[in-house]
Design a protein around this motif. Structure first.
Motif, PDB file in Angstrom:
ATOM      1  N   LEU A 281     -21.044  93.453   7.454  1.00 32.39           N
ATOM      2  CA  LEU A 281     -20.678  93.926   6.120  1.00 32.39           C
ATOM      3  C   LEU A 281     -21.062  95.392   5.959  1.00 32.39           C
ATOM      4  O   LEU A 281     -21.942  95.903   6.669  1.00 32.39           O
ATOM      5  N   ASP A 282     -20.395  96.059   5.016  1.00 31.50           N
ATOM      6  CA  ASP A 282     -20.742  97.449   4.750  1.00 31.50           C
ATOM      7  C   ASP A 282     -22.190  97.524   4.241  1.00 31.50           C
ATOM      8  O   ASP A 282     -22.691  96.581   3.612  1.00 31.50           O
ATOM      9  N   ASN A 283     -22.838  98.603   4.602  1.00 29.24           N
ATOM     10  CA  ASN A 283     -24.218  98.858   4.149  1.00 29.24           C
ATOM     11  C   ASN A 283     -25.236  97.884   4.756  1.00 29.24           C
ATOM     12  O   ASN A 283     -26.323  97.718   4.212  1.00 29.24           O
TER      13      ASN A 283
ATOM     14  N   PRO B  31     -21.699 106.094   4.866  1.00 31.04           N
ATOM     15  CA  PRO B  31     -20.849 104.977   5.287  1.00 31.04           C
ATOM     16  C   PRO B  31     -19.893 105.433   6.393  1.00 31.04           C
ATOM     17  O   PRO B  31     -19.373 106.546   6.351  1.00 31.04           O
TER      18      PRO B  31
ATOM     19  N   LEU C  86     -16.615 105.897   8.303  1.00 33.09           N
ATOM     20  CA  LEU C  86     -15.186 105.914   7.981  1.00 33.09           C
ATOM     21  C   LEU C  86     -14.422 105.552   9.250  1.00 33.09           C
ATOM     22  O   LEU C  86     -14.504 106.272  10.243  1.00 33.09           O
TER      23      LEU C  86
ATOM     24  N   GLY D  21     -16.764 100.697  10.610  1.00 40.85           N
ATOM     25  CA  GLY D  21     -17.080 100.696   9.180  1.00 40.85           C
ATOM     26  C   GLY D  21     -16.877  99.299   8.598  1.00 40.85           C
ATOM     27  O   GLY D  21     -15.905  98.619   8.931  1.00 40.85           O
ATOM     28  N   GLY D  22     -17.800  98.880   7.737  1.00 39.21           N
ATOM     29  CA  GLY D  22     -17.757  97.510   7.219  1.00 39.21           C
ATOM     30  C   GLY D  22     -16.979  97.359   5.917  1.00 39.21           C
ATOM     31  O   GLY D  22     -16.800  96.241   5.433  1.00 39.21           O
ATOM     32  N   GLN D  23     -16.504  98.484   5.367  1.00 39.78           N
ATOM     33  CA  GLN D  23     -15.780  98.377   4.093  1.00 39.78           C
ATOM     34  C   GLN D  23     -14.491  97.589   4.303  1.00 39.78           C
ATOM     35  O   GLN D  23     -13.906  97.610   5.388  1.00 39.78           O
ATOM     36  N   LYS D  24     -14.054  96.919   3.247  1.00 36.57           N
ATOM     37  CA  LYS D  24     -12.927  95.987   3.418  1.00 36.57           C
ATOM     38  C   LYS D  24     -11.649  96.678   3.902  1.00 36.57           C
ATOM     39  O   LYS D  24     -10.821  96.052   4.540  1.00 36.57           O
ATOM     40  N   ASP D  25     -11.519  97.971   3.638  1.00 40.86           N
ATOM     41  CA  ASP D  25     -10.340  98.711   4.107  1.00 40.86           C
ATOM     42  C   ASP D  25     -10.225  98.670   5.633  1.00 40.86           C
ATOM     43  O   ASP D  25      -9.142  98.866   6.181  1.00 40.86           O
ATOM     44  N   TYR D  26     -11.341  98.450   6.316  1.00 41.85           N
ATOM     45  CA  TYR D  26     -11.336  98.511   7.779  1.00 41.85           C
ATOM     46  C   TYR D  26     -11.213  97.142   8.439  1.00 41.85           C
ATOM     47  O   TYR D  26     -11.341  97.029   9.643  1.00 41.85           O
ATOM     48  N   LYS D  27     -10.967  96.110   7.634  1.00 42.11           N
ATOM     49  CA  LYS D  27     -10.862  94.766   8.225  1.00 42.11           C
ATOM     50  C   LYS D  27      -9.673  94.664   9.174  1.00 42.11           C
ATOM     51  O   LYS D  27      -9.743  94.018  10.213  1.00 42.11           O
TER      52      LYS D  27
END
Ligand SMILES: Nc1nc2c(ncn2[C@@H]2O[C@H](COP(=O)(O)OP(=O)(O)OP(=O)(O)O)[C@@H](O)[C@H]2O)c(=O)[nH]1
Ligand SMILES: [Mg+2]
Length: 81
Positions: free
Chosen positions: A24-26, A46, A48, A68-74
């Protein structure tokens, strides 16, 4: 089990391998990679997309993909897996 034992068990013959850092992010993925490489972790942003870091660990070359764990990178992660 230490990192080296895990590496030895997975790939006895191969000396170069890719390690994908996912989570997960963070959650601290980049921090772990930087720590492994003895780098400063006091200022971290974070991730990118993803970063690739090559670390020589004893006789092994580890190409660490820090995603990167942000959902944009799934979607990106699905491509890498
Ligand atoms: N307290 C504490 N904070 C941590 C630890 N590991 C990382 N952090 C902090 O958590 C925050 C996020 O760490 P990152 O390494 O950027 O996390 P990440 O998983 O790479 O995040 P993304 O790149 O967004 O996916 C940073 O402010 C770090 O300093 C830990 O073990 N303890
Ligand atoms: Mg990161």
């Amino acid at each position: 089990m230490g990192l080296l034992s895990i590496i030895r068990k997975i790939k006895k013959k191969e000396k170069e391998m890719r390690i994908l850092m996912v989570g997960l992010d963070n959650s601290g993925k980049t921090t772990i990679v930087l720590k492994m490489n003895g780098e400063d972790t006091s200022v971290i942003s974070p991730t990118l997309g993803f970063n690739i870091k090559t670390i020589i660990y004893q006789k092994y070359t580890l190409n660490i993909w820090d995603v990167g764990g942000q959902k944009d990178y799934k979607i990106l992660l699905e491509e890498l897996l």
